[in-house]
Design a protein around this motif. Structure first.
Motif, PDB file in Angstrom:
ATOM      1  N   TYR A  59      20.301  63.919  48.995  1.00  0.00           N
ATOM      2  CA  TYR A  59      21.243  63.139  48.214  1.00  0.00           C
ATOM      3  C   TYR A  59      22.543  63.058  48.990  1.00  0.00           C
ATOM      4  N   TYR A  60      23.148  61.870  49.000  1.00  0.00           N
ATOM      5  CA  TYR A  60      24.351  61.641  49.777  1.00  0.00           C
ATOM      6  C   TYR A  60      25.461  61.042  48.934  1.00  0.00           C
ATOM      7  N   ALA A  61      26.668  61.404  49.280  1.00  0.00           N
ATOM      8  CA  ALA A  61      27.809  60.721  48.709  1.00  0.00           C
ATOM      9  C   ALA A  61      27.812  59.274  49.189  1.00  0.00           C
ATOM     10  N   ASP A  62      28.324  58.381  48.365  1.00  0.00           N
ATOM     11  CA  ASP A  62      28.302  56.961  48.698  1.00  0.00           C
ATOM     12  C   ASP A  62      29.001  56.657  50.016  1.00  0.00           C
ATOM     13  N   PHE A  63      30.056  57.380  50.310  1.00  0.00           N
ATOM     14  CA  PHE A  63      30.848  57.046  51.486  1.00  0.00           C
ATOM     15  C   PHE A  63      30.192  57.435  52.801  1.00  0.00           C
ATOM     16  N   VAL A  64      29.048  58.135  52.754  1.00  0.00           N
ATOM     17  CA  VAL A  64      28.349  58.487  53.995  1.00  0.00           C
ATOM     18  C   VAL A  64      26.936  57.927  54.058  1.00  0.00           C
ATOM     19  N   LYS A  65      26.486  57.277  53.014  1.00  0.00           N
ATOM     20  CA  LYS A  65      25.132  56.726  53.006  1.00  0.00           C
ATOM     21  C   LYS A  65      24.933  55.751  54.160  1.00  0.00           C
ATOM     22  N   GLY A  66      23.828  55.931  54.858  1.00  0.00           N
ATOM     23  CA  GLY A  66      23.519  55.081  55.988  1.00  0.00           C
ATOM     24  C   GLY A  66      24.144  55.531  57.284  1.00  0.00           C
ATOM     25  N   ARG A  67      25.043  56.506  57.223  1.00  0.00           N
ATOM     26  CA  ARG A  67      25.705  57.000  58.420  1.00  0.00           C
ATOM     27  C   ARG A  67      25.379  58.465  58.726  1.00  0.00           C
ATOM     28  N   PHE A  68      25.252  59.269  57.678  1.00  0.00           N
ATOM     29  CA  PHE A  68      24.985  60.698  57.847  1.00  0.00           C
ATOM     30  C   PHE A  68      23.560  61.024  57.421  1.00  0.00           C
ATOM     31  N   THR A  69      22.973  62.025  58.066  1.00  0.00           N
ATOM     32  CA  THR A  69      21.641  62.488  57.718  1.00  0.00           C
ATOM     33  C   THR A  69      21.635  64.005  57.658  1.00  0.00           C
ATOM     34  N   ILE A  70      21.201  64.541  56.531  1.00  0.00           N
ATOM     35  CA  ILE A  70      21.088  65.980  56.389  1.00  0.00           C
ATOM     36  C   ILE A  70      19.635  66.387  56.612  1.00  0.00           C
ATOM     37  N   SER A  71      19.435  67.515  57.277  1.00  0.00           N
ATOM     38  CA  SER A  71      18.103  68.035  57.518  1.00  0.00           C
ATOM     39  C   SER A  71      18.181  69.551  57.593  1.00  0.00           C
ATOM     40  N   ARG A  72      17.024  70.199  57.612  1.00  0.00           N
ATOM     41  CA  ARG A  72      17.028  71.654  57.710  1.00  0.00           C
ATOM     42  C   ARG A  72      15.799  72.150  58.434  1.00  0.00           C
ATOM     43  N   ASP A  73      15.937  73.317  59.026  1.00  0.00           N
ATOM     44  CA  ASP A  73      14.859  74.004  59.705  1.00  0.00           C
ATOM     45  C   ASP A  73      14.822  75.402  59.116  1.00  0.00           C
ATOM     46  N   ASN A  74      13.965  75.593  58.139  1.00  0.00           N
ATOM     47  CA  ASN A  74      13.934  76.869  57.437  1.00  0.00           C
ATOM     48  C   ASN A  74      13.493  78.025  58.327  1.00  0.00           C
ATOM     49  N   ALA A  75      12.655  77.743  59.316  1.00  0.00           N
ATOM     50  CA  ALA A  75      12.216  78.783  60.236  1.00  0.00           C
ATOM     51  C   ALA A  75      13.387  79.360  61.015  1.00  0.00           C
ATOM     52  N   LYS A  76      14.420  78.554  61.211  1.00  0.00           N
ATOM     53  CA  LYS A  76      15.613  78.990  61.924  1.00  0.00           C
ATOM     54  C   LYS A  76      16.792  79.223  60.996  1.00  0.00           C
ATOM     55  N   ASN A  77      16.548  79.123  59.701  1.00  0.00           N
ATOM     56  CA  ASN A  77      17.609  79.295  58.708  1.00  0.00           C
ATOM     57  C   ASN A  77      18.823  78.432  59.034  1.00  0.00           C
ATOM     58  N   THR A  78      18.551  77.173  59.324  1.00  0.00           N
ATOM     59  CA  THR A  78      19.610  76.277  59.766  1.00  0.00           C
ATOM     60  C   THR A  78      19.537  74.945  59.035  1.00  0.00           C
ATOM     61  N   VAL A  79      20.690  74.442  58.662  1.00  0.00           N
ATOM     62  CA  VAL A  79      20.803  73.111  58.091  1.00  0.00           C
ATOM     63  C   VAL A  79      21.696  72.288  59.006  1.00  0.00           C
ATOM     64  N   PHE A  80      21.393  71.002  59.119  1.00  0.00           N
ATOM     65  CA  PHE A  80      22.104  70.127  60.032  1.00  0.00           C
ATOM     66  C   PHE A  80      22.730  68.961  59.282  1.00  0.00           C
ATOM     67  N   LEU A  81      23.765  68.419  59.868  1.00  0.00           N
ATOM     68  CA  LEU A  81      24.329  67.173  59.391  1.00  0.00           C
ATOM     69  C   LEU A  81      24.563  66.279  60.599  1.00  0.00           C
ATOM     70  N   GLN A  82      23.713  65.278  60.743  1.00  0.00           N
ATOM     71  CA  GLN A  82      23.877  64.293  61.800  1.00  0.00           C
ATOM     72  C   GLN A  82      24.832  63.222  61.311  1.00  0.00           C
ATOM     73  N   MET A  83      25.918  63.045  62.015  1.00  0.00           N
ATOM     74  CA  MET A  83      26.952  62.104  61.611  1.00  0.00           C
ATOM     75  C   MET A  83      27.056  61.004  62.655  1.00  0.00           C
ATOM     76  N   ASP A  84      26.744  59.793  62.248  1.00  0.00           N
ATOM     77  CA  ASP A  84      26.819  58.627  63.114  1.00  0.00           C
ATOM     78  C   ASP A  84      27.854  57.651  62.573  1.00  0.00           C
ATOM     79  N   SER A  85      28.257  56.736  63.425  1.00  0.00           N
ATOM     80  CA  SER A  85      29.233  55.715  63.031  1.00  0.00           C
ATOM     81  C   SER A  85      30.449  56.332  62.362  1.00  0.00           C
TER      82      SER A  85
END
Length: 117
Positions: A59-85
């Motif tokens: 789920y994304y806030a409206d102001f980042v939709k289409g630009r940011f992508t959240i993902s996670r790697d549970n094996a590494k206990n890590t969450v990511f935020l890819q921020m474009d544009s």
């Protein structure tokens, strides 16, 4: 309660990209949903994005939709935020957070993102 530390912030020009990482302690997160928030100087902390434990629900806030992508790697206990544009108004300290019993209770110390015009 999971301990979180963010990294990956920095200075970029408008239109550029950054990928933030949030590493949790231990072999697993003691949470379901993980999220990213941000706070600009003089402003309230605001929600950016969240992701379920399985990664199947985001789920994304409206102001980042289409630009940011959240993902996670549970094996590494890590969450990511890819921020474009990226835009200058994205400039803020970005925090990751973990839910405890459905509420965001565990927070990282933040990483600075600065977007120049």
């Amino acid at each position: 309660q999971v301990q979180l530390v963010e990294s990956g912030g920095g200075l970029v020009q408008a239109g550029g990209s950054l990928r933030l990482s949030c590493a949790g302690s231990g072999r697993t997160f003691s949470s379901d949903t993980m999220g990213w928030f941000r706070q600009a100087p003089g402003k309230e902390r605001e929600f950016v994005a969240q992701i379920s434990w399985s990664g199947g629900s985001t789920y994304y806030a409206d102001f980042v939709k289409g630009r940011f992508t959240i993902s996670r790697d549970n094996a590494k206990n890590t969450v990511f935020l890819q921020m474009d544009s990226l835009k200058p108004e994205d400039t803020a300290v970005y925090y990751c957070a973990a839910t405890i019993a459905g509420l965001y209770k565990s927070w990282g110390q933040g990483t600075q993102v600065t977007v120049s015009s």
